[in-house]
Design an enzyme around this catalytic site. Sequence first.
Site, PDB file in Angstrom:
ATOM      1  NE  ARG A  38     -66.579  31.303-121.399  1.00  0.00           N
ATOM      2  CZ  ARG A  38     -67.665  30.764-121.902  1.00  0.00           C
ATOM      3  NH1 ARG A  38     -68.609  30.294-121.122  1.00  0.00           N
ATOM      4  NH2 ARG A  38     -67.834  30.685-123.216  1.00  0.00           N
ATOM      5  N   GLY A 139     -72.281  25.924-123.415  1.00  0.00           N
ATOM      6  CA  GLY A 139     -71.791  27.298-123.437  1.00  0.00           C
ATOM      7  C   GLY A 139     -70.994  27.655-122.188  1.00  0.00           C
ATOM      8  CB  SER A 142     -67.449  21.265-121.934  1.00  0.00           C
ATOM      9  OG  SER A 142     -67.878  21.465-123.263  1.00  0.00           O
ATOM     10  CG  ASP A 187     -64.295  30.157-123.889  1.00  0.00           C
ATOM     11  OD1 ASP A 187     -64.674  31.264-123.470  1.00  0.00           O
ATOM     12  OD2 ASP A 187     -64.900  29.522-124.772  1.00  0.00           O
ATOM     13  CE1 TYR A 237     -67.216  32.243-131.351  1.00  0.00           C
ATOM     14  CE2 TYR A 237     -65.430  31.688-132.845  1.00  0.00           C
ATOM     15  CZ  TYR A 237     -65.875  32.256-131.659  1.00  0.00           C
ATOM     16  OH  TYR A 237     -64.982  32.843-130.805  1.00  0.00           O
TER      17      TYR A 237
END
Length: 406
Positions: A38, A139, A142, A187, A237
């Site tokens: 995406r 990014g 995957s 995602d 993150y």
Amino acid sequence: MAATSCPDVSELVAEARRLYEQVFGGEAPLTAVCAPGRVNLIGEHTDYNQGFVLPMALPLVTVVIGSQTSGRDVTVVTTTKDADEPRRVDFTLPVDGSPLSPGLPSWANYVKGVIQHYRAPPVPGFRAVIASTVPLGGGLSSSASLEVAFYTFLQQLKPDDGDKVSKAVACQQAEHTHAGVPCGIMDQFVSTLGREGHALLIDCRSLEATSVPLADPGLVILITNSNVKHSLTGSEYPTRRRQCAEAASILGKESLRDATMNDLEEAKDRLDDVTYRRARHVIEEIQRTVQAAEALKRGAYREFGKLMVESHNSLRDLYEVSCRELDELVSTAMEVEGVFGSRMTGGGFGGCTVTLLQAHAIDRTILHIQMLNLNSPDDNSNRNSLQDPVSLNVGGEIYTTTLGTL
Ligand code: GAF
């Protein structure tokens, strides 16, 4: 100058099949599935704050082909070359449903995680081959495309209830428990529910989504890989997630989705500077995403582009997840006439930018970005990749997640 075109899914399936036959012999029939990566158009680091995101599925995909075996043994082989990791993994599924521990190779943890969270256990033994055109660490999700493709593969072996939102949630859990990344739902959601020719406005609280059509032949989305590899398994993150949770708690809110800029300004004295800036990004980004989706529906591309640039600046200055290469790609793209907007996309610390532009400006935009590379031959080898843009004609084909039997 042509942009890199997205590779044909049938070539990918053929590549996977060649490897399958080499490793396992010419066994048939094989089940083949795929799931897309995406690109997020806007709404960054808002999903785990129960906010809105606006991603679209890509014709860059992960393919899984394989077949069920009679026992409980699993063998998975990948065509992806990573010099540091073996390309084959063998393990036995536990009979008593006890957990499958994560380990090495790290790519196999996505497979193990999906097996662990599959909604119709127990999973039968199988042999499978993975092939992907989604760049690793770029990014563009995957890992989510691998999780969703694998879940879809398991569905072919042993059907579950077929609820797509639950499927996305199971794949998100796989990432949490087996890849160690406390990601939001964006995602896996768009890889499961993305539609051809549409972006998806996802409400990450209710898990409801609205399709926003993007079928304008005059419009192009350009994805440019900085080739700075990002890894969300590092500490940044989870740190951002923790800072957001802290900010929400100080504001007395369930999540930053419930907070306004007024709430934040009133509580400013009780927040340290970093926590304030993180919260400000999230609160404003959620508003921007809703506005941007409205603008897109109206075809107000200039307004959409302005919001993209505001989003990028906020990710750079307030959320601090950009990097020099991404900033330069954005500012360089914005110099070209016909470009509406540009921003980093995904978790950050490297990866790709996404640029919205008029179709007639695509060649000169790519040329201009490549000039940036030529004009700045410094010691950072990461820059070489600026020559690797992928341009998508909006409304181009997005592959569905089941390819049938080979
Ligand atoms: C990564 C995560 F996996 C997503 O859930 C999201 O938080 C994104 O970073 C940032 O918007 O892709």
